[in-house]
Write a protein that holds these residues in place. Structure first.
Motif, PDB file in Angstrom:
ATOM      1  N   ARG A  73       0.988  -1.296  -0.001  1.00 56.97           N
ATOM      2  CA  ARG A  73       0.017  -0.024  -0.077  1.00 56.97           C
ATOM      3  C   ARG A  73       0.734   1.266   0.075  1.00 56.97           C
ATOM      4  NH1 ARG A  73      -3.328  -2.929   3.659  1.00 56.97           N
ATOM      5  NH2 ARG A  73      -2.516  -1.579   5.414  1.00 56.97           N
ATOM      6  N   ARG A  74       2.051   1.250   0.570  1.00 56.61           N
ATOM      7  CA  ARG A  74       3.067   2.335   0.703  1.00 56.61           C
ATOM      8  C   ARG A  74       3.327   2.559  -0.765  1.00 56.61           C
ATOM      9  NH1 ARG A  74       4.629   0.597   5.820  1.00 56.61           N
ATOM     10  NH2 ARG A  74       6.312  -0.691   4.892  1.00 56.61           N
ATOM     11  N   ARG A 129       2.155   5.988  -4.250  1.00 59.43           N
ATOM     12  CA  ARG A 129       3.231   7.011  -3.964  1.00 59.43           C
ATOM     13  C   ARG A 129       4.469   6.726  -4.857  1.00 59.43           C
ATOM     14  NH1 ARG A 129       4.090   9.601   0.845  1.00 59.43           N
ATOM     15  NH2 ARG A 129       6.167  10.699   1.011  1.00 59.43           N
ATOM     16  N   HIS A 139      -1.399   9.214   1.880  1.00 56.64           N
ATOM     17  CA  HIS A 139      -0.111   8.813   1.848  1.00 56.64           C
ATOM     18  C   HIS A 139       0.776   9.781   2.800  1.00 56.64           C
ATOM     19  CE1 HIS A 139       0.134   5.267  -0.670  1.00 56.64           C
ATOM     20  NE2 HIS A 139      -0.735   6.074  -1.490  1.00 56.64           N
TER      21      HIS A 139
END
Length: 613
Positions: free
Chosen positions: A91-92, A96, A126
């Motif tokens: 997810r990071r 991003r 984020h």
């Protein structure tokens, strides 16, 4: 320098009733830093599955069975294939560090949330930015992607925007965090040529400014020739050929890539030259028949206009009147094809719907001649109207949406004959003839639309249109939803059917290469006006109107020797007030079509001619 993304021996399989079905077979490729890799192939070749595997957004039925997806994030390499798809590490990275632009922006943007909220959401998730900071950064992103009014766009909903602006909003959403890698999955397929050229120019500029890498997924080799540094060609989940663009395109080593190039319509095709599809469809065409031709045009549109009243959705806003078609005139001779071209919103489909009597014109008339003399289409009633419905049939843009999923192909092809009261024996025998006529197996009549590919569904749509033996087919973007190899099959089929059945075509498209291949005469439409009309060879040899020249300049050529002039195609010449003299028109001015050589007419300002006189 090590690649930003390195895929090694990647295999993906889908669960099936008979066990797993492998759709990617040991795929290996690299995306270099600051460069664009074009992933090319037909529908079903595995391009989108590759993109979904990188982002770890594969469907539930799909599994990465082997291989690695190595992403070099500032010297720290991560194997994306080994990370949990819904875990915090992925997810990071998703959004991003790796962002994606999808093919159809309308289905990917929430209709319930404003553009500002949707673009700013990635920033808030984020970075934890507050609302004020997110709005400010969103405005900057919208300025960067060329939104005409970024402040107003913050409170605008997707349905209030054109297709091009929706795609710009998707790009702003993907790039607001300035990710090093952008995955663009068919980012311009649904757009007309001028909007497509503007989006391509935007992506090229943003890549130059930010140094990002792009994985560009497309079946359009013209887009590839103008955007990519490197190319990888997929066929049924296997890598056929890869390398630097100029090396591969000038000397394609694999027969599959050469076949893809041969299937693309080109402006320099010789008279009578046919497209070469990868897989030939073999229609069982009937013997050419002699059809009584009317003395004049089979269809004549005379000074037709149509306006719509639009409401903004806000109760305090006054409704506004929009003129979709303004005094349009055209004619089609029996057995010939008229191509109607223009950008999205130019009025092409509105005009086609008036020909079909789906809309009534505010002014002007439409005359159809079935051999008994021209008659006003919108004055027909009773048996005469019923006969007109048989003589003029429509082929829709989206072959899936236009076929009832609850009806078998036999029912779909029989329905028009049942409505028009044809003999039951004909209704039983003709569906098999129609299937053979469009190159499909009559044994598939009991199947339903979902069991066919996109190209096969479009053939079924054409077969349905032919069920009543029409004289004129109205074809609304008949190949825009298809990849190049299937497109070549459909275009060749239409040519063969026209020769065998004596059909006339009104083909509506924004793809000028398709129109060049199909049409005898071309009418160019902009803001509801026919701005230029000429025989095909004349129009492409010597276009006179600035809008026509802009459309031609915006068509991406698969040849490396004819690159797009992005500076020319990004100028907005769809506004008549910006046309140079003597073509410039006032907002409510229609102008006049002036003949500049036999059969070649161009619209110019009548008011300026009057003042000059």
């Amino acid at each position: 320098m090590s690649p930003l993304l390195s895929i090694r021996d990647l295999s993906v399989a889908f669960r099936g009733d008979g066990g797993p079905v492998e759709v990617l077979h040991r795929l290996s490729l690299d995306v270099a830093r600051g460069r664009t890799l074009a992933l090319v192939g037909e529908s079903g070749s595995g391009k989108s599955v590759t993109a979904q595997a990188i982002l770890r957004i594969l469907p539930r039925a799909a599994t990465i069975t082997k291989g690695r997806i190595l992403y070099d994030d500032g010297g720290r390499s991560s194997d994306l294939a080994a990370l949990p798809a819904d875990g915090p590490a992925m997810r990071r990275l998703r959004g991003r560090r790796i962002a994606m632009i999808f093919q159809e922006p309308m289905t990917c943007l929430s209709p319930l949330h404003t553009i500002g909220d949707q673009i700013g959401e990635a920033l808030r998730v984020h970075t934890g930015a507050g609302r004020a900071e997110a709005d400010a950064r969103t405005r900057e992103a919208l300025v960067r992607v060329g939104f005409p009014d970024p402040a107003r766009a913050l409170t605008t909903y997707p349905f209030e925007l054109s297709g091009g602006l929706r795609q710009r909003a998707m790009i702003a959403m993907a790039l607001i965090l300035r990710p090093p890698l952008l995955v663009a999955d068919e980012p311009t397929t649904a757009l007309d040529v001028t909007t497509q050229a503007q989006i391509l120019a935007l992506l090229a500029r943003l890549q130059e400014e930010t140094g990002m890498s792009i994985l560009l997924i497309t079946h359009d080799l013209g887009v590839v020739a103008n955007m990519a540094h490197d190319i990888a060609v997929l066929y049924r989940g296997r890598l056929m050929e890869a390398g630097p663009l100029r090396t591969v395109m000038r000397r394609p080593g694999h027969a599959y890539l050469r076949a893809l190039l041969d299937a693309v319509p080109r402006f320099d095709m010789a008279p009578g030259e046919r497209l070469t599809p990868i897989r030939e469809a073999r229609p069982a065409l009937p013997a050419a028949r002699a059809v009584p031709a009317p003395a004049g045009p089979i269809l004549r549109v005379e000074g037709v206009s149509r306006s719509f009243t639009l409401r903004s959705g806000r109760f305090w806003s006054a409704p506004r009147n929009v003129r979709a078609v303004a005094e349009a005139s055209l004619e089609i001779r029996a057995g010939q094809t008229l191509g109607l071209v223009g950008e999205s919103g130019s009025g092409k489909t509105t005009l086609a719907r008036m020909v079909m009597r789906a809309l009534k014109p505010d002014a002007g008339r439409i005359l159809f001649d079935d051999g008994r003399g021209p008659r006003d289409v919108h004055g027909l009633a009773g048996g005469d109207l019923f006969a007109y419905r048989r003589h003029v049939q429509y082929v829709f843009q989206d072959p899936y949406a236009s076929l009832d999923p609850r009806m078998s192909v036999r029912q779909i092809l029989s329905e028009p004959m049942e409505i028009h009261g044809l003999d039951p024996a004909i209704r039983r025998s003709r569906p098999a003839e129609l299937m053979a006529m469009v190159g499909l197996d009559p044994g598939a009549l009991g199947r339903y639309p979902h069991a066919f590919s996109g190209g096969q569904r479009q053939r079924i749509g054409i077969a349905r249109a032919l069920a009543l033996e029409p004289r004129l087919l109205v074809l609304d973007e008949p190949v825009s939803a298809l990849d190049v190899s299937v497109q070549a099959q459909i275009l060749n089929l239409l040519k063969d059917l026209q020769a065998a059945l004596g059909l006339s075509y009104l083909i509506v498209s924004h793809n000028l290469a398709v129109i060049d291949y199909m049409a005898d005469t071309i009418s160019v439409m902009c803001r509801g006006r026919i701005v230029e009309e000429a025989p095909r060879a004349v129009l492409f040899r010597d276009p006179a109107h600035p809008y026509t020249r802009t459309l031609l300049a915006a068509v991406p050529d698969p040849s490396l020797d004819h690159p797009l002039d992005f500076a020319a195609v990004t100028r907005d010449l769809s506004d008549p007030a910006r046309w140079p003299e003597p073509f410039r028109l006032a907002p409510d001015e229609t102008g006049i079509l002036q003949e500049i050589e036999p059969g070649h007419r161009v619209r110019r300002s009548a008011a300026r001619d009057a003042r000059a006189a």
